[in-house]
Design a protein around this motif. Structure first.
Motif, PDB file in Angstrom:
ATOM      1  N   GLY A   1       0.786  -1.217   0.000  1.00 32.90           N
ATOM      2  CA  GLY A   1       0.000   0.000   0.000  1.00 32.90           C
ATOM      3  C   GLY A   1       0.820   1.271   0.000  1.00 32.90           C
ATOM      4  N   THR A   2       2.152   1.149  -0.200  1.00 32.41           N
ATOM      5  CA  THR A   2       3.008   2.339  -0.211  1.00 32.41           C
ATOM      6  C   THR A   2       3.601   2.604  -1.593  1.00 32.41           C
ATOM      7  OG1 THR A   2       4.882   1.011   0.598  1.00 32.41           O
ATOM      8  CG2 THR A   2       3.582   2.215   2.239  1.00 32.41           C
ATOM      9  N   ALA A   3       3.063   1.949  -2.619  1.00 39.91           N
ATOM     10  CA  ALA A   3       3.424   2.237  -4.018  1.00 39.91           C
ATOM     11  C   ALA A   3       4.861   1.885  -4.368  1.00 39.91           C
ATOM     12  CB  ALA A   3       3.133   3.700  -4.353  1.00 39.91           C
ATOM     13  N   GLY A   4       5.407   0.860  -3.733  1.00 40.55           N
ATOM     14  CA  GLY A   4       6.772   0.445  -4.051  1.00 40.55           C
ATOM     15  C   GLY A   4       6.940   0.036  -5.501  1.00 40.55           C
ATOM     16  N   SER A   5       5.916  -0.611  -6.066  1.00 36.54           N
ATOM     17  CA  SER A   5       6.014  -1.073  -7.452  1.00 36.54           C
ATOM     18  C   SER A   5       5.867   0.068  -8.452  1.00 36.54           C
ATOM     19  CB  SER A   5       4.945  -2.136  -7.732  1.00 36.54           C
ATOM     20  OG  SER A   5       3.645  -1.610  -7.515  1.00 36.54           O
ATOM     21  N   GLN A   6       5.470   1.248  -7.993  1.00 37.34           N
ATOM     22  CA  GLN A   6       5.442   2.437  -8.852  1.00 37.34           C
ATOM     23  C   GLN A   6       6.701   3.278  -8.647  1.00 37.34           C
ATOM     24  OE1 GLN A   6       1.093   3.186  -7.366  1.00 37.34           O
ATOM     25  NE2 GLN A   6       1.432   4.545  -9.095  1.00 37.34           N
TER      26      GLN A   6
ATOM     27  N   HIS B   1      18.716   4.243   5.126  1.00 36.44           N
ATOM     28  CA  HIS B   1      19.172   5.630   5.111  1.00 36.44           C
ATOM     29  C   HIS B   1      17.990   6.596   5.081  1.00 36.44           C
ATOM     30  CE1 HIS B   1      22.622   3.432   3.104  1.00 36.44           C
ATOM     31  NE2 HIS B   1      23.208   4.028   4.120  1.00 36.44           N
ATOM     32  N   MET B   2      16.881   6.135   4.514  1.00 32.94           N
ATOM     33  CA  MET B   2      15.684   6.970   4.397  1.00 32.94           C
ATOM     34  C   MET B   2      14.449   6.149   4.703  1.00 32.94           C
ATOM     35  SD  MET B   2      16.308   8.882   0.728  1.00 32.94           S
ATOM     36  CE  MET B   2      14.901   9.975   0.948  1.00 32.94           C
ATOM     37  N   VAL B   3      13.503   6.739   5.424  1.00 33.04           N
ATOM     38  CA  VAL B   3      12.178   6.143   5.620  1.00 33.04           C
ATOM     39  C   VAL B   3      11.160   7.188   5.175  1.00 33.04           C
ATOM     40  CG1 VAL B   3      10.535   5.167   7.243  1.00 33.04           C
ATOM     41  CG2 VAL B   3      12.983   4.755   7.571  1.00 33.04           C
ATOM     42  N   LEU B   4      10.349   6.837   4.180  1.00 32.87           N
ATOM     43  CA  LEU B   4       9.408   7.785   3.594  1.00 32.87           C
ATOM     44  C   LEU B   4       7.970   7.286   3.733  1.00 32.87           C
ATOM     45  CD1 LEU B   4      11.269   8.571   0.237  1.00 32.87           C
ATOM     46  CD2 LEU B   4      11.200  10.011   2.285  1.00 32.87           C
ATOM     47  N   ASP B   5       7.078   8.209   4.016  1.00 37.20           N
ATOM     48  CA  ASP B   5       5.646   7.916   4.036  1.00 37.20           C
ATOM     49  C   ASP B   5       5.067   8.325   2.691  1.00 37.20           C
ATOM     50  OD1 ASP B   5       2.929   7.796   4.294  1.00 37.20           O
ATOM     51  OD2 ASP B   5       2.847   8.795   6.247  1.00 37.20           O
ATOM     52  N   SER B   6       4.921   7.361   1.796  1.00 40.98           N
ATOM     53  CA  SER B   6       4.457   7.673   0.445  1.00 40.98           C
ATOM     54  C   SER B   6       2.940   7.758   0.347  1.00 40.98           C
ATOM     55  CB  SER B   6       4.984   6.634  -0.541  1.00 40.98           C
ATOM     56  OG  SER B   6       4.666   5.327  -0.117  1.00 40.98           O
ATOM     57  N   THR B   7       2.244   7.721   1.484  1.00 42.86           N
ATOM     58  CA  THR B   7       0.804   7.983   1.465  1.00 42.86           C
ATOM     59  C   THR B   7       0.517   9.457   1.726  1.00 42.86           C
ATOM     60  OG1 THR B   7       0.474   7.516   3.826  1.00 42.86           O
ATOM     61  CG2 THR B   7       0.301   5.653   2.291  1.00 42.86           C
ATOM     62  N   THR B   8       1.514  10.186   2.230  1.00 45.16           N
ATOM     63  CA  THR B   8       1.341  11.625   2.459  1.00 45.16           C
ATOM     64  C   THR B   8       2.291  12.446   1.584  1.00 45.16           C
ATOM     65  OG1 THR B   8       2.846  11.525   4.355  1.00 45.16           O
ATOM     66  CG2 THR B   8       0.498  11.379   4.815  1.00 45.16           C
ATOM     67  N   ILE B   9       3.471  11.906   1.296  1.00 42.80           N
ATOM     68  CA  ILE B   9       4.384  12.557   0.353  1.00 42.80           C
ATOM     69  C   ILE B   9       4.025  12.040  -1.033  1.00 42.80           C
ATOM     70  CG2 ILE B   9       6.783  12.892  -0.323  1.00 42.80           C
ATOM     71  CD1 ILE B   9       7.578  12.237   2.557  1.00 42.80           C
ATOM     72  N   PRO B  10       3.685  12.892  -1.967  1.00 38.92           N
ATOM     73  CA  PRO B  10       3.292  12.426  -3.311  1.00 38.92           C
ATOM     74  C   PRO B  10       4.375  11.556  -3.944  1.00 38.92           C
ATOM     75  CG  PRO B  10       2.802  14.752  -3.046  1.00 38.92           C
ATOM     76  CD  PRO B  10       3.607  14.365  -1.844  1.00 38.92           C
ATOM     77  N   ILE B  11       3.927  10.608  -4.755  1.00 37.85           N
ATOM     78  CA  ILE B  11       4.863   9.662  -5.370  1.00 37.85           C
ATOM     79  C   ILE B  11       5.982  10.363  -6.149  1.00 37.85           C
ATOM     80  CG2 ILE B  11       5.050   7.889  -7.174  1.00 37.85           C
ATOM     81  CD1 ILE B  11       2.425   6.718  -6.108  1.00 37.85           C
TER      82      ILE B  11
ATOM     83  N   ALA C   1       3.944   3.527   6.177  1.00 33.67           N
ATOM     84  CA  ALA C   1       2.921   4.494   6.574  1.00 33.67           C
ATOM     85  C   ALA C   1       1.989   3.815   7.568  1.00 33.67           C
ATOM     86  CB  ALA C   1       2.129   4.965   5.350  1.00 33.67           C
ATOM     87  N   PRO C   2       1.254   4.590   8.345  1.00 34.48           N
ATOM     88  CA  PRO C   2       0.272   4.002   9.250  1.00 34.48           C
ATOM     89  C   PRO C   2      -0.719   3.123   8.484  1.00 34.48           C
ATOM     90  CG  PRO C   2       0.588   6.316   9.762  1.00 34.48           C
ATOM     91  CD  PRO C   2       1.315   6.060   8.486  1.00 34.48           C
ATOM     92  N   LEU C   3      -1.180   2.075   9.125  1.00 33.42           N
ATOM     93  CA  LEU C   3      -2.060   1.110   8.479  1.00 33.42           C
ATOM     94  C   LEU C   3      -3.302   1.767   7.890  1.00 33.42           C
ATOM     95  CD1 LEU C   3      -2.850  -1.807   7.800  1.00 33.42           C
ATOM     96  CD2 LEU C   3      -3.823  -2.001  10.111  1.00 33.42           C
ATOM     97  N   ARG C   4      -3.914   2.678   8.609  1.00 33.69           N
ATOM     98  CA  ARG C   4      -5.181   3.271   8.130  1.00 33.69           C
ATOM     99  C   ARG C   4      -4.981   4.007   6.809  1.00 33.69           C
ATOM    100  NH1 ARG C   4      -5.301   8.638   9.212  1.00 33.69           N
ATOM    101  NH2 ARG C   4      -3.811   9.461  10.732  1.00 33.69           N
ATOM    102  N   ARG C   5      -3.824   4.659   6.644  1.00 33.82           N
ATOM    103  CA  ARG C   5      -3.597   5.375   5.390  1.00 33.82           C
ATOM    104  C   ARG C   5      -3.264   4.407   4.258  1.00 33.82           C
ATOM    105  NH1 ARG C   5      -0.971   9.666   8.488  1.00 33.82           N
ATOM    106  NH2 ARG C   5       1.100   9.124   7.721  1.00 33.82           N
ATOM    107  N   ARG C   6      -2.571   3.346   4.579  1.00 27.93           N
ATOM    108  CA  ARG C   6      -2.297   2.335   3.547  1.00 27.93           C
ATOM    109  C   ARG C   6      -3.580   1.640   3.118  1.00 27.93           C
ATOM    110  NH1 ARG C   6       1.320  -1.926   5.050  1.00 27.93           N
ATOM    111  NH2 ARG C   6       1.164  -1.488   7.283  1.00 27.93           N
ATOM    112  N   VAL C   7      -4.467   1.390   4.069  1.00 25.06           N
ATOM    113  CA  VAL C   7      -5.760   0.782   3.751  1.00 25.06           C
ATOM    114  C   VAL C   7      -6.561   1.696   2.826  1.00 25.06           C
ATOM    115  CG1 VAL C   7      -8.012   0.186   4.720  1.00 25.06           C
ATOM    116  CG2 VAL C   7      -5.925  -0.651   5.813  1.00 25.06           C
TER     117      VAL C   7
END
Length: 209
Positions: free
Chosen positions: A11-16, A184-194, A134-140
């Protein structure tokens, strides 16, 4: 040659994000090629290889995360008794996967998605290790929206994938894939645009190199 590993919860768009980063850096995106290459090398079928892969729908992580309790497990719709279901030893598959990752990183560089890349390539000079989470609720919510499904369905898919991938890494590498010290980096891709996530990773990879 640039080397980036991406560990992505469902749910964090890794494949994109992975392919976009690879294109920007001018290196291969390495995901589905791994089980195919291992199958060819070991002389087994692709289905056998996928049964051991951490990113496959019926991969080995699902056995470690709970199905080992059952007398049978389903692979591709076929019920099989677990002890005899996998003539290819899991450790052998993982060993070959590790060697392929290291050879590809050395010979051609690449963006590597999953398969404990941050652990396997921890010693690779200049490699950048990224975690998408990202938090579960946002990934859901993101999964339900993009997949046109209910949030209940999305939650079930995410929790199943999270358990399986975490079990795979913990079993073979004795680490928690959510440990930020691995990256080295942890990103929340549900709030930071892809596109912004891609840009941040590319900038960091170029700075590391």
């Amino acid at each position: 040659m640039r080397v980036v590993t991406i560990s992505a919860t469902y749910g964090t768009a890794g494949s994109q994000i992975g392919p976009a980063v690879a294109e920007r850096l001018g290196v291969p995106f390495v995901d589905r090629a791994i089980p195919s290459a291992v199958a060819e090398e070991l002389g087994c079928t692709l289905e056998e290889a996928l049964a051991h892969d951490d990113r496959a729908e019926h991969g080995l992580g699902r056995l470690f995360s709970g199905a080992m309790r059952l007398p049978t497990v389903t692979f591709g719709g076929v019920d099989m008794y677990v002890p005899g279901a996998m003539p290819l030893a899991p450790e052998e598959f993982v060993r070959h996967t590790e060697r392929l990752l290291k050879e590809m990183a050395r010979d051609q560089g690449g963006v590597f998605l999953g398969r404990a890349g941050a652990v396997v390539l921890a010693g690779h000079p200049g490699a950048l290790h990224v975690r998408l989470d990202a938090p579960l609720r946002r990934r859901v919510h993101q999964t339900a929206t993009l997949g046109s499904m209910s949030e209940r369905e999305a939650r079930d898919i995410i929790e199943d994938n999270d358990r399986a991938r975490t079990a795979y890494v913990r079993h073979f590498y004795r680490v928690d894939p959510s440990d930020p010290c691995l990256y080295h980096m942890v990103l929340d891709s549900t709030t930071i645009p892809i596109p912004a996530c891609v840009e941040l990773i590319v900038m960091a990879a170029e700075a590391r190199g």
